[in-house]
Design an enzyme around this catalytic site. Structure first.
Site, PDB file in Angstrom:
ATOM      1  N   SER A 147      -4.884  -1.654 -51.700  1.00  9.17           N
ATOM      2  CA  SER A 147      -4.109  -2.263 -52.795  1.00  9.17           C
ATOM      3  C   SER A 147      -4.467  -3.708 -53.104  1.00  9.17           C
ATOM      4  O   SER A 147      -3.991  -4.252 -54.103  1.00  9.17           O
ATOM      5  CB  SER A 147      -2.614  -2.175 -52.493  1.00  9.17           C
ATOM      6  N   TYR A 167      -8.723   4.955 -59.911  1.00 11.30           N
ATOM      7  CA  TYR A 167      -7.829   4.139 -59.072  1.00 11.30           C
ATOM      8  C   TYR A 167      -8.183   4.294 -57.590  1.00 11.30           C
ATOM      9  O   TYR A 167      -8.319   3.301 -56.856  1.00 11.30           O
ATOM     10  CB  TYR A 167      -6.378   4.552 -59.370  1.00 11.30           C
TER      11      TYR A 167
HETATM   12  N1  GLN Z   1      -4.731   3.833 -52.316  1.00  9.14           N
HETATM   13  C1  GLN Z   1      -3.446   3.569 -51.719  1.00  9.14           C
HETATM   14  C2  GLN Z   1      -2.386   4.469 -52.355  1.00  9.14           C
HETATM   15  O1  GLN Z   1      -2.409   4.637 -53.508  1.00  9.14           O
HETATM   16  C3  GLN Z   1      -3.095   2.130 -51.882  1.00  9.14           C
HETATM   17  C4  GLN Z   1      -1.731   1.810 -51.336  1.00  9.14           C
HETATM   18  C5  GLN Z   1      -1.633   0.463 -50.669  1.00  9.14           C
HETATM   19  O2  GLN Z   1      -2.634  -0.114 -50.242  1.00  9.14           O
HETATM   20  N2  GLN Z   1      -0.415  -0.007 -50.513  1.00  9.14           N
HETATM   21  O3  GLN Z   1      -1.548   4.994 -51.704  1.00  9.14           O
END
Ligand code: GLN
Length: 326
Positions: free
Chosen positions: A82, A210
């Site tokens: 994230s 994403y």
């Molecule tokens: N790719 C992860 C998700 O979508 C990112 C979440 C995170 O780092 N908090 O769950």
């Protein structure tokens, strides 16, 4: 005064001030945090991340003049997850300016990063760009702009390489694939947003893009470097390149402070007192406006999905240096 300290007169010619010995402070933080490394749990909802050894730690900082300091495995690349949302939000804000806020808000959610509930009763408009729903909308806006998901990904990678001044940054295709195969909640979020007409593109290609930008791998040293433009009002202090305006940089920092740690954002502001953004790979970036970029990494997470030892290390760092925006 310790051996590495330096003194300098400020621009108004008043009393000299001392630059703290950041290397020594980081070493102290590392010693104090050692007994806590490995506490918590690595993210296991992405099977590829579940394989990561929880007993790892690194912390780096870079000051606006390019001096860098670090402890632990600061050259080792990990899944930024994230943290990538800071980069995509920056790109979208630059492209769409205020228009972006019609599709995604800037209020803390008070909910976990992957929550579906709030999105339903708020009619598909995510609270902020750092929860998953908001980041999915941001990625969608980038795909609309570039007109193609592969060109979008290339541009995201290009942007990250540019702000970190590191041309060989890439994503880990196994992590992206693993999330594509198991990311049911994120797919549900994208479908739900689409049902409210807040997604332009095909939900599957949006979540795929994403997942790919979440799977980018960087080291704490590279991430600390990549925060410098946010510590310097939107302009990279080392190359002079303006990435966003000072007002936009202020907004990004504000959203990091209030929303960067999901439902633990208040606690992070309370204990650390800096704009920051965490990822489930165990990384946390933080910005000291006017001074430096910081990154810490330790893969085991607390119950909010933020690095346990990493949060503690940042708290110790701001306590020892007095560097906080408050
Ligand atoms: N790719 C992860 C998700 O979508 C990112 C979440 C995170 O780092 N908090 O769950």
């Amino acid at each position: 005064m310790n051996s590495n300290s330096t003194t300098a007169a400020n621009s108004k010619g008043s009393a000299p001030f001392e630059t703290p010995d950041y290397q020594k402070i980081l070493e102290e933080v590392y010693e104090e945090v050692k007994p806590h490394i490995g506490k918590g749990k690595v993210a296991d909802y992405i099977p590829e991340l579940a394989k990561v050894d929880p007993n790892q730690f690194a912390m780096s900082l870079m000051t606006l003049d390019g001096q860098s300091y670090g402890v632990g495995e600061e050259q080792k690349r990990f899944s930024i997850q994230s943290i990538s949302k800071v980069f995509t939000f920056t790109m979208a804000l630059k492209m769409y300016s205020k228009e972006l806020y019609k599709r995604v808000g800037v209020e803390p959610s008070g909910s976990p990063f992957n929550s579906l509930v709030q999105l339903e009763y708020e009619h598909g408009k995510p609270r902020n760009p750092f929860i998953n729903a908001g980041a999915i909308v941001v990625t969608d806006s980038l795909i609309t702009h570039y007109k193609d998901e592969f060109i979008t990904l290339e541009n995201i990678l290009g942007f990250i390489r540019d702000i970190s001044q590191t041309p060989d940054i890439n994503l880990n295709p196994y992590v992206a694939k693993s999330e594509m195969e198991h990311g049911y909640r994120n797919r549900a979020l994208a479908d739900l947003i689409k049902s409210f007409d807040n997604l332009d593109n095909d939900p599957t290609s949006v979540v795929e893009t994403y997942f790919k930008h979440c799977a980018v791998e960087m080291s704490t040293k590279e991430l600390a470097r990549s925060m410098l433009f946010l510590a310097n009002k939107g302009t990279d202090p080392l190359t002079g390149k303006e990435f966003v305006t000072p007002t936009q940089a202020k907004r990004i920092n504000a959203v990091m402070l209030t929303c960067g740690h999901y439902d633990a954002s208040g606690e992070f502001a309370f204990h650390v007192g800096l704009p920051g953004k965490s990822g489930v790979g165990g990384g946390i970036v933080a910005v000291v406006p006017g001074k430096m970029g910081i990154c810490v990494w330790s893969p085991a997470l607390n119950k909010y999905g933020n690095s346990y030892a990493g949060t503690l290390a940042l708290e110790l760092f701001t306590k020892k240096t007095g560097l906080s925006i408050f």
